[in-house]
Design a protein around this motif. Structure first.
Motif, PDB file in Angstrom:
ATOM      1  N   GLU A   1      -1.203   1.133 -10.719  1.00 17.71           N
ATOM      2  CA  GLU A   1      -0.901   1.207  -9.343  1.00 17.71           C
ATOM      3  C   GLU A   1      -0.738   2.620  -8.667  1.00 17.71           C
ATOM      4  N   LEU A   2      -1.809   3.135  -8.268  1.00 15.40           N
ATOM      5  CA  LEU A   2      -1.915   4.443  -7.427  1.00 15.40           C
ATOM      6  C   LEU A   2      -1.819   4.318  -6.205  1.00 15.40           C
ATOM      7  N   ARG A   3      -1.199   5.098  -5.322  1.00 15.05           N
ATOM      8  CA  ARG A   3      -1.444   5.126  -3.866  1.00 15.05           C
ATOM      9  C   ARG A   3      -1.493   6.579  -3.403  1.00 15.05           C
ATOM     10  N   ALA A   4      -2.496   6.768  -2.182  1.00 22.03           N
ATOM     11  CA  ALA A   4      -2.427   7.841  -1.711  1.00 22.03           C
ATOM     12  C   ALA A   4      -1.169   8.147  -0.847  1.00 22.03           C
ATOM     13  N   VAL A   5      -0.533   9.610  -1.074  1.00 26.07           N
ATOM     14  CA  VAL A   5       0.761  10.178  -0.556  1.00 26.07           C
ATOM     15  C   VAL A   5       0.484  10.422   1.103  1.00 26.07           C
ATOM     16  N   LYS A   6      -0.602  11.334   1.316  1.00 20.56           N
ATOM     17  CA  LYS A   6      -0.824  11.478   2.649  1.00 20.56           C
ATOM     18  C   LYS A   6      -0.903  10.344   3.669  1.00 20.56           C
ATOM     19  N   GLY A   7      -0.096  10.522   5.023  1.00 26.15           N
ATOM     20  CA  GLY A   7      -0.455   9.592   5.936  1.00 26.15           C
ATOM     21  C   GLY A   7       0.306   8.206   5.732  1.00 26.15           C
ATOM     22  N   MET A   8       1.054   8.256   4.516  1.00 25.92           N
ATOM     23  CA  MET A   8       2.045   6.967   4.364  1.00 25.92           C
ATOM     24  C   MET A   8       2.984   7.133   5.348  1.00 25.92           C
ATOM     25  N   GLY A   9       3.580   6.116   5.818  1.00 29.40           N
ATOM     26  CA  GLY A   9       4.926   5.899   6.626  1.00 29.40           C
ATOM     27  C   GLY A   9       6.074   5.708   5.764  1.00 29.40           C
ATOM     28  N   GLY A  10       6.979   5.463   6.389  1.00 28.42           N
ATOM     29  CA  GLY A  10       8.338   5.253   5.782  1.00 28.42           C
ATOM     30  C   GLY A  10       8.091   4.099   4.534  1.00 28.42           C
ATOM     31  N   VAL A  11       7.513   2.988   5.178  1.00 28.22           N
ATOM     32  CA  VAL A  11       7.547   1.754   4.113  1.00 28.22           C
ATOM     33  C   VAL A  11       6.554   2.040   3.125  1.00 28.22           C
ATOM     34  N   GLY A  12       5.613   2.812   3.449  1.00 30.59           N
ATOM     35  CA  GLY A  12       4.480   3.190   2.337  1.00 30.59           C
ATOM     36  C   GLY A  12       5.257   4.285   1.371  1.00 30.59           C
ATOM     37  N   ALA A  13       5.944   5.161   1.879  1.00 30.11           N
ATOM     38  CA  ALA A  13       6.462   5.894   0.952  1.00 30.11           C
ATOM     39  C   ALA A  13       7.587   5.346  -0.163  1.00 30.11           C
ATOM     40  N   MET A  14       7.990   4.382   0.413  1.00 28.70           N
ATOM     41  CA  MET A  14       9.265   3.499  -0.279  1.00 28.70           C
ATOM     42  C   MET A  14       8.257   2.686  -1.225  1.00 28.70           C
ATOM     43  N   LYS A  15       7.478   2.281  -1.057  1.00 28.68           N
ATOM     44  CA  LYS A  15       6.789   1.441  -2.105  1.00 28.68           C
ATOM     45  C   LYS A  15       6.228   2.397  -3.111  1.00 28.68           C
ATOM     46  N   PHE A  16       5.598   3.602  -2.785  1.00 27.33           N
ATOM     47  CA  PHE A  16       5.115   4.624  -3.488  1.00 27.33           C
ATOM     48  C   PHE A  16       6.200   4.904  -4.454  1.00 27.33           C
ATOM     49  N   LEU A  17       7.510   5.451  -4.156  1.00 32.58           N
ATOM     50  CA  LEU A  17       8.615   5.489  -5.045  1.00 32.58           C
ATOM     51  C   LEU A  17       8.893   4.622  -5.855  1.00 32.58           C
ATOM     52  N   LEU A  18       8.791   3.102  -5.530  1.00 29.96           N
ATOM     53  CA  LEU A  18       9.259   2.158  -6.223  1.00 29.96           C
ATOM     54  C   LEU A  18       8.368   1.808  -7.205  1.00 29.96           C
ATOM     55  N   SER A  19       7.099   2.066  -7.196  1.00 32.40           N
ATOM     56  CA  SER A  19       6.282   1.890  -8.007  1.00 32.40           C
ATOM     57  C   SER A  19       5.659   2.974  -9.015  1.00 32.40           C
ATOM     58  N   LEU A  20       6.497   4.192  -8.661  1.00 32.05           N
ATOM     59  CA  LEU A  20       6.135   5.413  -9.387  1.00 32.05           C
ATOM     60  C   LEU A  20       6.347   5.420 -10.949  1.00 32.05           C
ATOM     61  N   PRO A  21       7.573   4.910 -11.286  1.00 28.71           N
ATOM     62  CA  PRO A  21       8.030   4.755 -12.693  1.00 28.71           C
ATOM     63  C   PRO A  21       7.124   3.837 -13.532  1.00 28.71           C
ATOM     64  N   ALA A  22       6.739   2.847 -12.865  1.00 33.40           N
ATOM     65  CA  ALA A  22       5.799   1.983 -13.662  1.00 33.40           C
ATOM     66  C   ALA A  22       4.508   2.429 -13.929  1.00 33.40           C
ATOM     67  N   SER A  23       3.933   3.105 -12.782  1.00 27.82           N
ATOM     68  CA  SER A  23       2.760   3.656 -12.847  1.00 27.82           C
ATOM     69  C   SER A  23       2.783   5.025 -13.837  1.00 27.82           C
ATOM     70  N   ILE A  24       3.876   5.702 -14.093  1.00 24.33           N
ATOM     71  CA  ILE A  24       3.905   6.887 -14.955  1.00 24.33           C
ATOM     72  C   ILE A  24       4.081   6.350 -16.302  1.00 24.33           C
ATOM     73  N   SER A  25       4.609   5.394 -16.569  1.00 24.27           N
ATOM     74  CA  SER A  25       4.843   4.537 -17.830  1.00 24.27           C
ATOM     75  C   SER A  25       3.451   3.926 -18.355  1.00 24.27           C
ATOM     76  N   LYS A  26       2.617   3.321 -17.384  1.00 24.11           N
ATOM     77  CA  LYS A  26       1.416   2.802 -17.980  1.00 24.11           C
ATOM     78  C   LYS A  26       0.394   4.087 -18.270  1.00 24.11           C
ATOM     79  N   ILE A  27       0.519   4.930 -17.298  1.00 23.47           N
ATOM     80  CA  ILE A  27      -0.441   6.204 -17.787  1.00 23.47           C
ATOM     81  C   ILE A  27      -0.056   6.792 -19.142  1.00 23.47           C
ATOM     82  N   LYS A  28       1.234   6.824 -19.304  1.00 22.78           N
ATOM     83  CA  LYS A  28       1.724   7.379 -20.574  1.00 22.78           C
ATOM     84  C   LYS A  28       1.147   6.572 -21.899  1.00 22.78           C
ATOM     85  N   ALA A  29       1.299   5.332 -21.461  1.00 19.85           N
ATOM     86  CA  ALA A  29       0.769   4.396 -22.701  1.00 19.85           C
ATOM     87  C   ALA A  29      -0.797   4.459 -22.803  1.00 19.85           C
ATOM     88  N   ILE A  30      -1.499   4.515 -21.608  1.00 17.12           N
ATOM     89  CA  ILE A  30      -2.951   4.650 -22.133  1.00 17.12           C
ATOM     90  C   ILE A  30      -3.076   5.991 -22.794  1.00 17.12           C
TER      91      ILE A  30
END
Length: 364
Positions: A63-92
């Motif tokens: 789960e990867l999201r574009a940062v540019k242009g995201m509003g407040g809700v988008g930024a919150m979703k990005f931050l919430l998904s970030l730990p899981a995304s980092i963990s999965k990339i590290k596993a790969i």
């Protein structure tokens, strides 16, 4: 597979502009070294899920999201998904153990390339535009090598940068060798994925004009636009061939006499390779106006007309087509030679990645 065969992780996706050149590079890698192991890392968009397996490559989705242009809700979703995304990339990275990572630009490449470099994995990034986007602007500071499309582009000034052109099909040069007719009868319109609605609307309005001039049209569009286009062309009694994705671009380019297209780097390099006249319509909201800069690159060679969106767009597009329907005007733009740019960018990048992998292995 040989135990010493290079293992290449390719971070690419989000849009066809990033994914399709990556597939060209992956195919070149497989041709150079059939034993290499290639894994794509993407965001899971439908285009990725379709094209990557069809080409015979494996895909891991994060789960990867574009940062540019995201509003407040988008930024919150990005931050919430970030730990899981980092963990999965590290596993790969841990499981696949790539010899090198290739990042094709955009938000899909940022986290994978960054985490790979933190593990000491060599990274090659590719920048398709004159001015780097947010992701590549940062990645350029710690990437091992950088390939750029245009001489004089921003990142080309770095010592670790190499001007390669943009990966396109190696056989597009065959189209340039074919004779071009003296008049236009077949137009290929490549709508692209960004802002294509304006092009669709304009072409529907021009359908009666094209019909009276005996023009045949192939119109590539987004899936959500197809029904409206079919209905509109049928209402105008204009027989246009509509497709959502063109599988054989070489055949499509060979078929046409004129290309109407957006001005992304892939389109510019393909049009340059086939050496056919074009009408370029830059996407007006592209970052830093890079599509207009791209379009001027071909315009300065005398190989393209530029029509910008805005007030009177349809009429200006009609005038540009009308101009090239005059045999003498078409002949003038047709006979000009495009720059003799190599269509071997995919091969150059592939070999460069293998060299990085080999150099890293020799230091172990």
């Amino acid at each position: 597979m040989s135990a010493n065969a290079p293992r290449i992780l390719i971070a690419a996706g989000g849009t066809g502009g990033h994914l399709i050149p990556a597939l060209h590079v992956a195919r070149a890698m497989r041709e150079i070294n059939p034993h290499c192991k290639i894994l794509f890392l993407g965001s899971g968009r439908p285009l990725e899920r379709k094209l990557i397996p069809e080409a015979g490559f494996e895909l891991e989705v994060v789960e990867l999201r574009a940062v540019k242009g995201m509003g407040g809700v988008g930024a919150m979703k990005f931050l919430l998904s970030l730990p899981a995304s980092i963990s999965k990339i590290k596993a790969i990275l841990k499981d696949f153990k790539p010899s090198v990572i290739l990042g094709m630009g955009g938000y899909v490449s940022f986290l994978p390339v960054t985490l790979a470099r933190l593990r000491g994995i060599p990274a090659w990034i590719h920048e398709a535009e004159w001015h780097p986007g947010l992701a590549n602007g940062v990645l350029a500071t710690y990437a091992s090598r950088i390939s750029v499309v245009f001489p004089g582009a921003g990142l080309s000034k770095l010592k670790k940068a190499l001007v390669t052109g943009h990966p396109v099909r190696s056989d597009l040069g065959d189209v340039a060798a074919q004779p071009v007719p003296g008049v236009i009868s077949k137009i290929l319109l490549i709508g692209g994925s960004q802002g294509a609605q304006a092009l669709d609307s304009a072409m529907l309005k021009l359908a009666p004009f094209l019909k009276t001039r005996g023009i045949k049209l192939r119109h590539q569009c987004r899936s959500e636009s197809r029904a409206a286009l079919e209905e509109g062309y049928a209402r105008a009694e204009f027989d246009a061939e509509i497709s959502e994705f063109i599988t054989d671009m070489k055949e499509a380019y060979a078929w046409c006499d004129l290309v109407i297209s957006r001005a992304g780097a892939s389109a510019i390099m393909e049009i340059e390779a086939i050496n056919k006249p074009a009408i370029l319509i830059p996407y007006p909201y592209a970052q830093a106006g890079h599509q207009l800069v791209n379009a001027r690159y071909l315009q300065q060679q005398g190989k393209a007309l530029i029509v910008e969106e805005g007030h009177g767009f349809e009429e200006e597009l009609k005038q540009a087509i009308s101009k090239l329907l005059v045999p003498s005007q078409y002949a003038d733009i047709k006979v000009k030679e495009s720059a003799k740019r190599t269509v071997r960018a995919a091969e150059v990048i592939a070999k460069g990645c293998f060299e990085l992998a080999s150099a890293a292995a020799s230091r172990i």
